[in-house]
Write an enzyme that holds these catalytic residues in place. Sequence first.
Site, PDB file in Angstrom:
ATOM      1  N   GLY A 224       0.916  -1.200   0.006  1.00 23.97           N
ATOM      2  CA  GLY A 224      -0.005   0.184   0.126  1.00 23.97           C
ATOM      3  C   GLY A 224       0.854   1.208   0.030  1.00 23.97           C
TER       4      GLY A 224
ATOM      5  CB  CYS B 201       5.201   5.413  -3.685  1.00 21.45           C
ATOM      6  SG  CYS B 201       5.729   6.928  -3.258  1.00 21.45           S
TER       7      CYS B 201
HETATM    8  C1  UDX Z   1       8.221   3.340  -1.481  1.00 21.92           C
HETATM    9  C2  UDX Z   1       9.521   2.838  -2.026  1.00 21.92           C
HETATM   10  O1  UDX Z   1      10.222   1.913  -1.278  1.00 21.92           O
HETATM   11  C3  UDX Z   1      10.509   4.509  -2.287  1.00 21.92           C
HETATM   12  O2  UDX Z   1      11.629   4.089  -2.759  1.00 21.92           O
HETATM   13  C4  UDX Z   1       9.580   5.363  -2.708  1.00 21.92           C
HETATM   14  O3  UDX Z   1      10.332   6.481  -2.976  1.00 21.92           O
HETATM   15  C5  UDX Z   1       8.203   5.435  -2.545  1.00 21.92           C
HETATM   16  O4  UDX Z   1       7.447   4.235  -2.329  1.00 21.92           O
HETATM   17  P1  UDX Z   1       7.133   3.580   1.042  1.00 21.92           P
HETATM   18  O5  UDX Z   1       5.844   3.558   0.422  1.00 21.92           O
HETATM   19  O6  UDX Z   1       7.397   4.634   1.927  1.00 21.92           O
HETATM   20  O7  UDX Z   1       8.495   3.542  -0.103  1.00 21.92           O
HETATM   21  O8  UDX Z   1       7.193   1.884   1.532  1.00 21.92           O
HETATM   22  P2  UDX Z   1       7.924   0.701   1.450  1.00 21.92           P
HETATM   23  O9  UDX Z   1       8.764   0.498   2.771  1.00 21.92           O
HETATM   24  O10 UDX Z   1       8.630   0.634   0.133  1.00 21.92           O
HETATM   25  O11 UDX Z   1       6.896  -0.324   1.416  1.00 21.92           O
HETATM   26  C6  UDX Z   1       5.640  -0.192   0.455  1.00 21.92           C
HETATM   27  C7  UDX Z   1       4.669  -1.177   0.752  1.00 21.92           C
HETATM   28  O12 UDX Z   1       4.995  -2.532   0.542  1.00 21.92           O
HETATM   29  C8  UDX Z   1       4.011  -1.285   2.224  1.00 21.92           C
HETATM   30  O13 UDX Z   1       2.631  -1.415   2.181  1.00 21.92           O
HETATM   31  C9  UDX Z   1       4.738  -2.459   2.930  1.00 21.92           C
HETATM   32  O14 UDX Z   1       4.083  -3.033   3.985  1.00 21.92           O
HETATM   33  C10 UDX Z   1       4.875  -3.231   1.561  1.00 21.92           C
HETATM   34  N1  UDX Z   1       5.886  -4.228   1.681  1.00 21.92           N
HETATM   35  C11 UDX Z   1       7.314  -4.048   1.755  1.00 21.92           C
HETATM   36  C12 UDX Z   1       5.870  -5.670   1.939  1.00 21.92           C
HETATM   37  O15 UDX Z   1       4.546  -6.113   1.874  1.00 21.92           O
HETATM   38  N2  UDX Z   1       6.959  -6.628   1.927  1.00 21.92           N
HETATM   39  C13 UDX Z   1       7.966  -6.185   1.795  1.00 21.92           C
HETATM   40  O16 UDX Z   1       9.052  -7.135   1.967  1.00 21.92           O
HETATM   41  C14 UDX Z   1       8.372  -4.634   1.775  1.00 21.92           C
END
Ligand code: UDX
Length: 436
Positions: free
Chosen positions: A261, A264
């Site tokens: 979610g 981004c």
């Molecule tokens: C993301 C990108 O990582 C970042 O480089 C960009 O600039 C903006 O979008 P962000 O949305 O802050 O950053 O969070 P991120 O840590 O990437 O996680 C995004 C989503 O993926 C979250 O819902 C998180 O829970 C999920 N996620 C992430 C997983 O389900 N599993 C994982 O292994 C990593």
Amino acid sequence: MNICFVGTGYVGLVSGVLFSDLGNTVYCVDNNSEKISKLKQGIVPIYEPGLEELVKKNYNAGRIIFTSNLSEAVRKSDIVFIAVGTPTSKDGLSADLHGVYEVAKSISNNLNSYKLIVTKSTVPLGTGDEVEKILLRKNKSNMFDVVSNPEFLREGEAIRDFKYPDRIIIGTNNSKKVSSVMEALYQPIIKKGGKFIVVQRRAAELIKYASNAFLATKITFINELANLCEKTGINIEDISLGIGTDARIGSRFLRAGPAYGGSCFPKDTKALTKTASKFDVSLNLVNSVIKSNESRSDLITSKILKILKKPKNKKIGFLGVTFKANTDDMRDSSSLKIIPKLIKKGCLISYYEPTGNKKILDKYKGVKNFSNIKDLANYSDLLIIHTEWDEFKSINFEKLTQNKKLQIFDLRNLYQPDAFLNKKIKYYSIGRPFNV
Ligand code: UDX
């Protein structure tokens, strides 16, 4: 250097504050005067660990100026960053670029000397060309260069990500002139190991979307494999470890969970497919990722219903509702999809959220907000560990609930199933044998 950030949203504020911390004079501009006056008092509108302290420190040192006077800020700066939001348009797919173009027009009216105009907002490929056209209407081409410098900050980790990025991407069609200025700006970060990569402007714009789409794909891949693991008695973490240790694959972003979610991934994957379709290219893989991720809330809900057997009037307590830990951001959080589905089935929803009450949940009648984990756990029939906050990682549930009959569905695999063997608490998780 004198720098201006137009837009004090997540990207603009974090980057502006951190550039000021590196010794630059930074003008942070926003047309929301209320926001500006709060920032002047050290009140930060977003939850980002460590940010408030840095705002206060650099504001008191006079290195950061919060203002609504865009003209003055632009005139006093050598580099102007455009960092306004690019939300999804009414069509539900493409990025809304009105804000970016409006800012470009205002900058155009204030080019009193040569400046770099840098887009930090996430913008589709070709946006830099449009910004350049806007600036050329009123200015000579030797008065500016339009640069793309996409942002890769993660919410909750933004300060670390800014200071120690894997790479700094600079997109320019005039690399000689532009790269030396941008390299000087980023020098303290490059020194610490951040790779400095200069590419064509359109390439830089696409790199941002390609990165987010790739990471979203990685997460979706592991989420789908988790579904297979549940049916075959395999633990998904063994798969993540087994494939992630192959350096070609890499171990990060292989944590199975409730669906990606945030502000981004959902927005950028859709905008990328929209851009591709404009060029008559179909990104089938990314389209499947979007579809798979969107349907994941149905799958999770059906598992919850299976656990509950009779959902009507069952008390469901969410531990965390934001889209991930260390943020107060609810945008595109999977909780927002799962909760209404459960309400429809007659469940009674409550939650504990480390960042406090969530206004967006107030619209659902009867949703309760608890101020601590213990009360929520004692009230609930089923606890859903929705977000991976540290404070959820080592709870002694038995002690907390004095052995009451409780069910736990851990959407982030924070616990090992063995810990609940022969206990009154029934524990379910993701991508591990799911026997109800
Ligand atoms: C993301 C990108 O990582 C970042 O480089 C960009 O600039 C903006 O979008 P962000 O949305 O802050 O950053 O969070 P991120 O840590 O990437 O996680 C995004 C989503 O993926 C979250 O819902 C998180 O829970 C999920 N996620 C992430 C997983 O389900 N599993 C994982 O292994 C990593």
